[in-house]
Design a protein around this motif. Structure first.
Motif, PDB file in Angstrom:
ATOM      1  N   THR A  24       0.828  -1.210   0.000  1.00  0.00           N
ATOM      2  CA  THR A  24       0.000   0.000   0.000  1.00  0.00           C
ATOM      3  C   THR A  24       0.862   1.259   0.000  1.00  0.00           C
ATOM      4  O   THR A  24       0.648   2.184  -0.801  1.00  0.00           O
ATOM      5  CB  THR A  24      -0.920   0.001   1.232  1.00  0.00           C
ATOM      6  OG1 THR A  24      -1.838  -1.101   1.130  1.00  0.00           O
ATOM      7  CG2 THR A  24      -1.700   1.296   1.328  1.00  0.00           C
ATOM      8  N   LEU A  25       1.837   1.307   0.894  1.00  0.00           N
ATOM      9  CA  LEU A  25       2.686   2.494   0.975  1.00  0.00           C
ATOM     10  C   LEU A  25       3.524   2.674  -0.285  1.00  0.00           C
ATOM     11  O   LEU A  25       3.748   3.803  -0.742  1.00  0.00           O
ATOM     12  CB  LEU A  25       3.595   2.409   2.207  1.00  0.00           C
ATOM     13  CG  LEU A  25       2.887   2.531   3.568  1.00  0.00           C
ATOM     14  CD1 LEU A  25       3.898   2.408   4.700  1.00  0.00           C
ATOM     15  CD2 LEU A  25       2.106   3.833   3.686  1.00  0.00           C
ATOM     16  N   GLU A  26       4.006   1.573  -0.867  1.00  0.00           N
ATOM     17  CA  GLU A  26       4.759   1.683  -2.118  1.00  0.00           C
ATOM     18  C   GLU A  26       3.890   2.287  -3.216  1.00  0.00           C
ATOM     19  O   GLU A  26       4.343   3.139  -3.989  1.00  0.00           O
ATOM     20  CB  GLU A  26       5.274   0.309  -2.545  1.00  0.00           C
ATOM     21  CG  GLU A  26       6.437  -0.198  -1.713  1.00  0.00           C
ATOM     22  CD  GLU A  26       6.913  -1.565  -2.156  1.00  0.00           C
ATOM     23  OE1 GLU A  26       6.368  -2.104  -3.149  1.00  0.00           O
ATOM     24  OE2 GLU A  26       7.844  -2.114  -1.523  1.00  0.00           O
ATOM     25  N   SER A  27       2.636   1.866  -3.276  1.00  0.00           N
ATOM     26  CA  SER A  27       1.728   2.404  -4.290  1.00  0.00           C
ATOM     27  C   SER A  27       1.461   3.883  -4.052  1.00  0.00           C
ATOM     28  O   SER A  27       1.455   4.692  -4.984  1.00  0.00           O
ATOM     29  CB  SER A  27       0.417   1.620  -4.280  1.00  0.00           C
ATOM     30  OG  SER A  27      -0.274   1.753  -5.494  1.00  0.00           O
ATOM     31  N   VAL A  28       1.256   4.258  -2.793  1.00  0.00           N
ATOM     32  CA  VAL A  28       1.004   5.655  -2.443  1.00  0.00           C
ATOM     33  C   VAL A  28       2.207   6.532  -2.805  1.00  0.00           C
ATOM     34  O   VAL A  28       2.060   7.598  -3.416  1.00  0.00           O
ATOM     35  CB  VAL A  28       0.685   5.777  -0.943  1.00  0.00           C
ATOM     36  CG1 VAL A  28       0.782   7.221  -0.475  1.00  0.00           C
ATOM     37  CG2 VAL A  28      -0.713   5.232  -0.647  1.00  0.00           C
ATOM     38  N   VAL A  29       3.400   6.081  -2.450  1.00  0.00           N
ATOM     39  CA  VAL A  29       4.610   6.853  -2.718  1.00  0.00           C
ATOM     40  C   VAL A  29       4.795   7.096  -4.213  1.00  0.00           C
ATOM     41  O   VAL A  29       5.289   8.148  -4.627  1.00  0.00           O
ATOM     42  CB  VAL A  29       5.838   6.138  -2.118  1.00  0.00           C
ATOM     43  CG1 VAL A  29       7.141   6.705  -2.670  1.00  0.00           C
ATOM     44  CG2 VAL A  29       5.822   6.255  -0.596  1.00  0.00           C
ATOM     45  N   HIS A  30       4.369   6.140  -5.030  1.00  0.00           N
ATOM     46  CA  HIS A  30       4.524   6.274  -6.475  1.00  0.00           C
ATOM     47  C   HIS A  30       3.262   6.805  -7.160  1.00  0.00           C
ATOM     48  O   HIS A  30       3.229   6.914  -8.393  1.00  0.00           O
ATOM     49  CB  HIS A  30       4.935   4.936  -7.080  1.00  0.00           C
ATOM     50  CG  HIS A  30       6.288   4.463  -6.611  1.00  0.00           C
ATOM     51  ND1 HIS A  30       7.433   5.182  -6.837  1.00  0.00           N
ATOM     52  CD2 HIS A  30       6.660   3.373  -5.902  1.00  0.00           C
ATOM     53  CE1 HIS A  30       8.464   4.543  -6.312  1.00  0.00           C
ATOM     54  NE2 HIS A  30       8.024   3.449  -5.726  1.00  0.00           N
ATOM     55  N   GLY A  31       2.238   7.131  -6.390  1.00  0.00           N
ATOM     56  CA  GLY A  31       1.043   7.759  -6.942  1.00  0.00           C
ATOM     57  C   GLY A  31       0.205   6.860  -7.816  1.00  0.00           C
ATOM     58  O   GLY A  31      -0.366   7.309  -8.811  1.00  0.00           O
ATOM     59  N   VAL A  32       0.086   5.580  -7.443  1.00  0.00           N
ATOM     60  CA  VAL A  32      -0.667   4.610  -8.240  1.00  0.00           C
ATOM     61  C   VAL A  32      -1.961   4.240  -7.511  1.00  0.00           C
ATOM     62  O   VAL A  32      -1.916   3.733  -6.385  1.00  0.00           O
ATOM     63  CB  VAL A  32       0.171   3.340  -8.486  1.00  0.00           C
ATOM     64  CG1 VAL A  32      -0.622   2.315  -9.300  1.00  0.00           C
ATOM     65  CG2 VAL A  32       1.485   3.688  -9.198  1.00  0.00           C
ATOM     66  N   PRO A  33      -3.134   4.466  -8.114  1.00  0.00           N
ATOM     67  CA  PRO A  33      -4.398   4.093  -7.475  1.00  0.00           C
ATOM     68  C   PRO A  33      -4.563   2.580  -7.427  1.00  0.00           C
ATOM     69  O   PRO A  33      -3.927   1.852  -8.199  1.00  0.00           O
ATOM     70  CB  PRO A  33      -5.455   4.749  -8.364  1.00  0.00           C
ATOM     71  CG  PRO A  33      -4.806   4.846  -9.706  1.00  0.00           C
ATOM     72  CD  PRO A  33      -3.345   5.074  -9.449  1.00  0.00           C
TER      73      PRO A  33
END
Length: 460
Positions: A354-363
């Motif tokens: 989840t955090l990796e996706s958030v950091v890279h701006g991926v929904p």
């Protein structure tokens, strides 16, 4: 990741003491070896404790083993800490454990060390853990049978069936151990939280307010802390993923991965394949052999080591080869999420992912499997509003191909997907700021470091 920042930013020497229930995994050894060979991490040591066994317990679930691993490692842990105390004297100031390790607080007190919890999941789940001892006293019966959802301070309501897996059976040993450990959270000198206010504003603000109460330790929101970059040399199948992404249009690919251990049943795997095909969208899918013991499996369950491709629908690979890539077992997730071609992430909702996706701006498309992931899915869809969650068919427990196709299209090309993309961009920008020089997470870690350093002054 906290250890690396304490070393590089605040000049601490960190020793990782690792209880084991078997030989350390290759992934764990690789991560720690990489950290030790980094010139900036010359002040990191690693000690593996002797593996514990559970021969006296019949049919022990893996989550119970995790709870008991530290409890059954207390004697060797005490010896390691006594040795460190002898070597470093008053400069040994603190012990940090995860949420399952509160029994080690007693050893820390013996040796006059501060005790901290590093909480590796969300603020919402931390809030639940702090409330669990009171819930256990108040509620009769199973939480999933409650007529009303659980209401946590400044969080969206959570239905009992979406609570953590260990609390779904109150007669189970895992539940009793969880109540025991969460009741001991109040004994900590502080809780280090891998999250940040802009992702979970209500929950974190409530936790920070509750610090004023004597029964709640101070909380230090220091996230998002993630690993970035490949660990070790790029292997051929890893390189294949990235080369394939290089040839796809910007934001056009849905990354499908259920983490390092998540598996699906054979029927669910087929529905997912057919749903991806029906959606008409580009995708990169990390596929594993199915687990038919449960509809939504995990590494906690029996694994099937056969060729995963053999379980895909006939003709699927050929039909989708122009717009899809299927790889087995593993992909370089951080690089995939950072790639300009990646426009969405169908995930099991593990907190690191989840955090990796958030950091890279991926929904996200939230597809929880086990552990705390259903609560994370509630947070991501209803509170943070950066994810969609498919509906499960109540009759068979499956997500059908039609539902999958619809939600994938909605995320990748629909209006709802555009709204989520804008929202996750805001959170991404906030994530960059909070770990910057003057960010709130940087300040929280500095406050923790100062508190620890002050202990050395008490001895001098």
């Amino acid at each position: 990741m906290v250890r690396k920042r304490l070393i590089s930013h605040h000049r601490f020497h960190v020793t990782c003491i690792i209880p084991t229930i078997g030989p350390p995994s290759t992934a764990l050894k690789q991560v720690l070896n990489d950290d030790q060979t980094n010139p900036n991490d010359s002040k990191l040591d690693v000690v593996y404790l002797h593996p514990v066994n559970f021969h006296d317990l019949a049919a022990v679930k893996a989550e119970t083993q995790v709870f008991l691993a530290i409890t059954r490692s207390l004697s060797p842990l005490r010896e390691v800490l006594k040795s460190l105390k002898a070597n470093y004297s008053e400069n040994l100031v603190g012990l940090v454990v995860d949420g399952f390790g509160t029994d080690a607080f007693d050893i820390a007190e013996e040796l006059n060390l501060s005790s901290y919890i590093f909480f590796t999941s969300s603020a919402m789940i931390l809030s639940f853990c702090l409330e669990l001892p009171q819930l256990d006293e108040r509620v009769t019966g199973e939480y999933r049978a409650m007529g009303e959802p659980v209401r946590l301070p400044s969080c969206v309501p959570v239905h009992g069936g979406d609570l953590l897996d260990p609390v779904q059976d109150r007669s189970n040993l895992a539940y009793k151990l969880m109540v025991y450990h969460t009741n001991r959270f109040r004994l900590a000198d502080g809780i280090i939280l891998n999250s940040f206010i802009e992702l979970e504003e209500g929950a974190i603000q409530a936790l920070l307010k509750e610090e004023r109460h004597a029964s709640k330790p101070p909380v230090y929101p220091v996230g998002p802390l993630i690993r970035t970059g490949l660990s070790g040399p790029v292997l051929e199948d890893q390189s294949e993923c990235l080369k394939w992404l290089d040839g796809q249009p910007s934001g056009s690919v849905l990354f499908v991965s259920f983490g390092s251990g998540g598996t699906l049943s054979f029927r669910q795997m087929n529905e997912l394949a057919l749903g991806l095909e029906m959606s008409g969208q580009r995708f990169l899918w990390v596929v594993r052999s199915p687990n038919d013991k449960v509809s939504n499996g995990s590494f906690f369950s029996l694994r099937n080591d056969n060729d995963p491709f053999a379980f895909l629908p006939n003709g699927f690979l050929e039909t989708t080869k122009a717009r899809g890539l299927v790889v087995t077992s593993w992909a370089p997730q951080a690089q995939v999420l950072a790639h300009i071609s990646t426009g969405g992430f169908l995930t099991h909702c593990g907190w690191n992912s989840t955090l990796e996706s958030v950091v890279h701006g991926v929904p996200l498309i939230a597809w929880p499997l086990y552990a705390e992931q259903k609560m994370n899915a509630v947070l991501l869809t209803e509170s943070a509003q950066i994810a969609l969650r498919p509906k499960v068919n109540d009759e068979n427990g499956l997500v059908g191909r039609g539902e999958i196709a619809q939600i994938v299209k909605s995320l990748m090309e629909g209006e709802e997907g555009k709204r989520l993309r804008e929202r996750v961009k805001e959170v991404k920008n906030a994530a960059q700021k909070v770990v910057g020089e003057h960010g709130s997470s940087t300040k929280a870690l500095a406050d923790l470091a100062l508190k620890l350093k002050k202990r050395t002054c008490l001895y001098k």
